[in-house]
Design a protein around this motif. Structure first.
Motif, PDB file in Angstrom:
ATOM      1  N   GLU B  23       0.828  -1.214   0.000  1.00 26.11           N
ATOM      2  CA  GLU B  23       0.000   0.000   0.000  1.00 26.11           C
ATOM      3  C   GLU B  23       0.857   1.256   0.000  1.00 26.11           C
ATOM      4  OE1 GLU B  23      -2.449  -0.582   3.445  1.00 26.11           O
ATOM      5  OE2 GLU B  23      -4.073  -1.527   2.282  1.00 26.11           O
ATOM      6  N   LEU B  24       1.841   1.298   0.885  1.00 22.32           N
ATOM      7  CA  LEU B  24       2.672   2.505   1.004  1.00 22.32           C
ATOM      8  C   LEU B  24       3.505   2.723  -0.251  1.00 22.32           C
ATOM      9  CD1 LEU B  24       3.612   2.000   4.741  1.00 22.32           C
ATOM     10  CD2 LEU B  24       2.284   3.919   3.806  1.00 22.32           C
ATOM     11  N   LEU B  25       3.969   1.635  -0.830  1.00 21.61           N
ATOM     12  CA  LEU B  25       4.766   1.741  -2.044  1.00 21.61           C
ATOM     13  C   LEU B  25       3.919   2.307  -3.194  1.00 21.61           C
ATOM     14  CD1 LEU B  25       7.721   0.912  -2.285  1.00 21.61           C
ATOM     15  CD2 LEU B  25       6.977  -1.262  -3.270  1.00 21.61           C
ATOM     16  N   LEU B  26       2.693   1.778  -3.324  1.00 19.72           N
ATOM     17  CA  LEU B  26       1.831   2.255  -4.415  1.00 19.72           C
ATOM     18  C   LEU B  26       1.395   3.703  -4.179  1.00 19.72           C
ATOM     19  CD1 LEU B  26       0.423   1.644  -7.067  1.00 19.72           C
ATOM     20  CD2 LEU B  26      -1.515   0.716  -5.801  1.00 19.72           C
ATOM     21  N   GLN B  27       1.144   4.044  -2.907  1.00 19.38           N
ATOM     22  CA  GLN B  27       0.763   5.428  -2.614  1.00 19.38           C
ATOM     23  C   GLN B  27       1.889   6.397  -2.977  1.00 19.38           C
ATOM     24  OE1 GLN B  27      -0.534   5.559   1.477  1.00 19.38           O
ATOM     25  NE2 GLN B  27      -2.343   4.324   1.065  1.00 19.38           N
ATOM     26  N   ALA B  28       3.113   6.031  -2.602  1.00 22.50           N
ATOM     27  CA  ALA B  28       4.252   6.911  -2.904  1.00 22.50           C
ATOM     28  C   ALA B  28       4.469   6.993  -4.419  1.00 22.50           C
ATOM     29  CB  ALA B  28       5.512   6.381  -2.213  1.00 22.50           C
ATOM     30  N   TRP B  29       4.287   5.873  -5.092  1.00 18.19           N
ATOM     31  CA  TRP B  29       4.384   5.816  -6.563  1.00 18.19           C
ATOM     32  C   TRP B  29       3.325   6.733  -7.187  1.00 18.19           C
ATOM     33  CZ3 TRP B  29       7.414   4.165 -10.412  1.00 18.19           C
ATOM     34  CH2 TRP B  29       6.850   3.861 -11.672  1.00 18.19           C
ATOM     35  N   ALA B  30       2.100   6.647  -6.653  1.00 20.50           N
ATOM     36  CA  ALA B  30       0.999   7.465  -7.185  1.00 20.50           C
ATOM     37  C   ALA B  30       1.242   8.948  -6.958  1.00 20.50           C
ATOM     38  CB  ALA B  30      -0.309   7.035  -6.530  1.00 20.50           C
ATOM     39  N   LYS B  31       1.833   9.270  -5.824  1.00 23.12           N
ATOM     40  CA  LYS B  31       2.091  10.694  -5.526  1.00 23.12           C
ATOM     41  C   LYS B  31       3.014  11.325  -6.548  1.00 23.12           C
ATOM     42  CE  LYS B  31       1.222  12.515  -1.196  1.00 23.12           C
ATOM     43  NZ  LYS B  31       1.664  13.160   0.020  1.00 23.12           N
ATOM     44  N   GLU B  32       3.893  10.503  -7.126  1.00 21.73           N
ATOM     45  CA  GLU B  32       4.802  11.001  -8.156  1.00 21.73           C
ATOM     46  C   GLU B  32       4.135  11.043  -9.524  1.00 21.73           C
ATOM     47  OE1 GLU B  32       7.845  12.196  -7.122  1.00 21.73           O
ATOM     48  OE2 GLU B  32       6.827  11.718  -5.231  1.00 21.73           O
ATOM     49  N   GLY B  33       2.879  10.567  -9.579  1.00 21.47           N
ATOM     50  CA  GLY B  33       2.166  10.562 -10.862  1.00 21.47           C
ATOM     51  C   GLY B  33       2.088   9.185 -11.491  1.00 21.47           C
ATOM     52  N   GLY B  34       2.568   8.174 -10.797  1.00 22.27           N
ATOM     53  CA  GLY B  34       2.552   6.817 -11.348  1.00 22.27           C
ATOM     54  C   GLY B  34       1.171   6.200 -11.297  1.00 22.27           C
TER      55      GLY B  34
END
Lengths: 274, 567
Positions: B23-34
């Motif tokens: 979850e945290l990995l995907l959230q951080a990825w999403a914050k960068e626009g991923g």
């Protein structure tokens, strides 16, 4: 409670003619209910009668209020959902002993426990009338009038009041179709009670249990005030003959759900924006 | 395939914090626009069973389950092997594991880049309360090039209820993982626009329902629908609505009917076994014309089946499970974002047409979390009936079949709603004419309503058509892309409205096709049978049906289709 009519009982009756057999105890319950409504001056538009399936569950159509005639055993669930969603309404669930204590038994237990502010009137004639006279959960073990159980059901009947108490019902009364004036008082008091109120009504089935006409000899009004102590009530309900009428138990308990508090945020999407 | 994809599997024991890492990995990825999808896979145990966070980082929002994994981080091999075929390792995958234990043969067979890294020891060295999952988060974050401060901030937010020392240990381990991560080349997907949403299909379905006006929910816990309820409990509190945890599904559906009778839009959520228990009362909603929405998050069946895994096998019961002639609505969301639209549409249709709507979501989209652009909402409302007659009749026979719905409190429109057949007034009736007329009325209101374009998502052109419903849509469209590369052009039709079936529109959508494949995730070909029974097809008709628990694969569908059409 002394009832002084604010309206006429017959004003609360609908034009639909009951399907009940002549001499059925449920006529008295209908009369007592409309009498209680008249005494309370209940607003027909703000009142809902909810029922399941069975002879007694036909009652909502005979009253000129809103009504919901549901499926077998689920009246209490419909009534609780309605009351939680619309706390402004007066909601009364009603039905028979098979509907309430057999197929709907789980809902009865949890309605007692949940303590939503509704009234439940169980019209107990110890028989499934609509399916032509089979034994119910309150039928005596040796009642051998049904071809389905020719030697009697052979198991002990439920004690509805004891079950209600054990499940947490805060207000328990018993009435008798042969005493509609008392029953009207009990129903009026039940409706006024701010929580789940259970009215167990001995309502005779003249067709399949004609021997129930003998009830009038054993039914008695309980003189003592309602018990407030659960231990004393447990002792009463386990040892009595089941024919004492009146408000038997009345314990203060907060109804559910509690009043809602104002929320700081009403934005339900905030958690989804990173 | 559209753009680069990177799939990452993180496996360990249930309760070890594997899902938190995902979850945290995907959230951080999403914050960068991923963009990306997180699928959660569990064994049946609550603690101590196997658990996997299955990430798929993408450049589009068409989310299928990963076919194989480019990166595997295994906290131990015991739990990994319990997933069997569900987690396959790509050739040359990067495999990160503890040095002490050797990877199983199926992992070594992929000839992976093996990175034996003492994560547990390093986490313990970093902090007395250091947890290996936080160390792994830092390590993986570094491999994906994610900013440390973003990982830390998201972690602190997630752990805000934990004691200070616990949070401190987590941050220290993330930081240690970042700095001690080895250099590894990974081919990363390109970033998209920032400001995306992050939600599961179950949350999306809950959101769609609340935005469409649902203010009462009654339900009984069941996997994989419980998290819809958990989210809605908080949402309803914010909106001054109510959620009742019922004693069973029989109570849940009837409480929902009761609240709806009171004029409050109401919903219950469940999964197959619960839907089976509810069917009698869904028929009551149909007969009494009480609007209710039933969100059914499908799982493997029959009976208890495979509760934690996905399947599309409740179509039959949703379509045909009610006794008597009981026309009702059946809808299916096509993906996670579409759960918002479809559940909102279902609520609007149920309210407007005064009937029951069953929404067939499933464990795959329900419990997966994805990065999505702000989801589309359903704006369409069914116009209410106008009853100008002075004499109120609850079940008045109208042209549209829809009658005016009074609710308790409305002056002088008192009626008794009834599951018994009734006349226009609502009075119970066993008369032939009342039965015929009321049956026809309840059927008419669903068949004459114009559902517009939302009945399906139709994409592409070709002589071959792939027809599916619900969450199969992503795999089907992936198959269409793969087939196009082989020179086979495909039209895909993803059905959102299953009942009433929009036959004319479906026939028109398939007009230019000579071959139709009906694709679904169940054993018996339930959609195939339904369509064959409901329509005449001029095309050669094929069934592709594969039961769960492994998600539908676009590659497998494409292979099957190519075999058939190139023969």
């Amino acid at each position: 409670m002394n009832l002084i009519a604010k309206a006429k009982p017959k004003d609360y009756k609908s034009s639909v003619k009951p399907i009940w057999c002549p001499g059925c105890g449920h006529f008295s319950v209908l009369n007592a209910l409309t009498k209680a409504f008249a005494a309370l001056g209940i607003d027909k538009d703000d009142t809902v009668l909810v029922s399941g399936i069975g002879c007694s569950s036909r009652l909502p159509a005979y009253v000129d209020s809103y009504g919901f005639h549901g499926v077998h055993g689920r009246g209490l669930a419909i009534a609780q959902g309605l009351k939680v969603a619309r706390p402004d309404l007066t909601v009364i669930a009603l039905g028979g002993d098979g509907d309430g204590f057999s197929i709907g038994g789980n809902h009865f237990i949890h309605a007692c426990r949940r303590n939503v502010n509704i009234t439940y009137i169980a019209m107990d004639n110890e028989v499934y009338g609509m399916t032509k006279g089979q034994a119910s959960p309150t039928t005596a073990a040796d009642w051998d009038h049904s071809k389905l159980t020719p030697h009697g059901p052979g198991v002990r009947p439920f004690k509805p009041a004891a079950l209600a108490l054990a499940s947490g019902a805060p207000w328990i009364a018993r009435g008798y179709s042969g005493n509609p004036n008392q029953l009207a008082r009990l129903i009026a008091e039940a409706v006024e009670h701010p929580g789940f109120s259970f009215v167990h009504v001995l309502s005779q089935c003249i067709t399949f249990c004609p021997e129930q006409t003998d009830w009038k000899a054993v039914v008695s009004e309980r003189e003592a005030p309602a018990l407030t102590d659960a231990d004393a009530a447990a002792s009463l309900f386990l040892h009595e003959n089941g024919f004492q009428t009146g408000v038997l138990y009345n314990a203060a308990r907060n109804a559910w759900p509690p009043e809602q508090v104002e929320r700081q945020s009403t934005d339900i999407t905030e958690g989804f924006r990173l | 395939m559209t753009g680069t994809e990177l799939s990452i599997a993180i496996t360990g024991a249930g309760g070890a914090g594997v899902i938190s890492v995902g979850e945290l990995l995907l959230q951080a990825w999403a914050k960068e626009g991923g963009r990306g999808l997180l699928r959660k896979a569990f064994g049946p145990q609550i603690r101590g069973g196997e658990s996997a966070a299955l990430l798929k980082l993408t450049e589009t929002e068409r989310y299928t389950a990963a076919r194989q994994y480019d990166v595997l981080l295994a906290f131990d091999w015991n739990n990994f092997t319990r997933f069997g075929d569900e987690i396959r390792i790509a050739r040359d995958a990067l495999v990160i594991c503890e040095p002490a234990c050797d990877p199983p043969p199926e992992v070594l067979a992929a000839q992976p880049r093996l990175l034996r890294f003492p994560m547990a020891r390093l986490a313990a060295d970093t902090h007395a309360e250091g947890r290996v999952n936080m160390f792994a988060l830092g390590l993986l974050g570094r491999l994906l090039g994610l900013p440390l401060d973003s990982l830390e901030q998201l972690t602190l937010q997630k752990l805000k209820a934990k004691p200070e020392a616990y949070r401190h240990a987590a941050i220290a381990c993330i930081s240690a993982g970042t700095t001690q991560a080895p250099d590894c080349e990974l081919s990363l997907p390109k970033m998209g626009a920032k400001g995306a949403w992050y939600m599961s299909g179950n949350q999306a379905a809950g959101l769609g329902a609340l935005e469409a006006g649902v203010r009462f929910v009654a339900a009984y816990p069941i996997t994989p629908a419980s998290d819809v309820l958990e989210w809605m409990a908080g949402g309803l509190e914010k909106l001054n609505g109510n959620l009742v945890q019922a004693e069973d599904e029989l109570a849940a559906i009837n409480m929902t009917i009761g609240a709806a009778f009171g004029g409050v839009p109401s919903l219950t959520a469940t999964s197959g076994p619960g839907l089976a228990l509810m069917t009698e009362s869904i028929g009551l909603a149909v007969a009494s014309e009480t609007p209710v929405t039933i969100l059914n998050v499908m799982r493997g069946g029959p009976s208890t089946g495979i509760p934690t895994k996905s399947e599309q096998s409740d179509l039959n019961i949703a379509l045909h499970g009610l006794h008597g002639d009981a026309p009702h609505l059946v809808l299916a969301p096509l993906d996670i974002a579409d759960c918002v639209f479809t559940s909102g549409w279902a609520v609007n249709l149920a309210q407007g047409l005064q009937t029951a709507a069953i929404v067939l979501s499933d464990q795959f989209i329900g419990q997966s979390t994805a990065v999505i652009s702000e989801p589309l909402r359903c704006e369409s409302q069914v116009a209410g009936a106008q009853d100008n007659d002075n004499d109120y009749l609850r079940y008045r026979l109208t042209d549209s079949g829809v009658s005016t719905l009074a609710i308790p409190g409305d002056a002088d429109q008192r009626f008794t709603a009834d599951g018994l057949e009734h006349d226009e007034k609502g009075t119970p009736s066993a008369r032939d004419d009342d039965h015929q007329l009321q049956l026809a009325k309840r059927a008419r209101k669903l068949t004459t309503y114009n559902y517009g374009n939302a009945w399906a998502r139709v994409q592409g052109n070709g002589q071959v058509a792939l027809v599916c419903f619900g969450s199969a849509s992503a795999a089907v469209n992936e198959a269409a892309d793969l087939l196009a590369r082989q020179g086979i052009n495909v039209r895909t039709v993803s059905l959102r409205l299953l009942a009433p079936l929009q036959r004319e529109q479906l026939t028109a959508a398939l007009e230019a096709c000579n071959t139709v494949f009906v694709v679904e995730q169940n054993h018996g070909g339930q959609l195939f049978q339904y369509l064959r029974g409901m329509m005449d097809f001029n095309q050669a008709l094929h069934s592709y049906s594969r039961a769960g628990p492994v998600p539908l694969s676009g590659h497998a569908i494409a292979t099957a289709v190519a075999q058939e059409v190139t023969v």
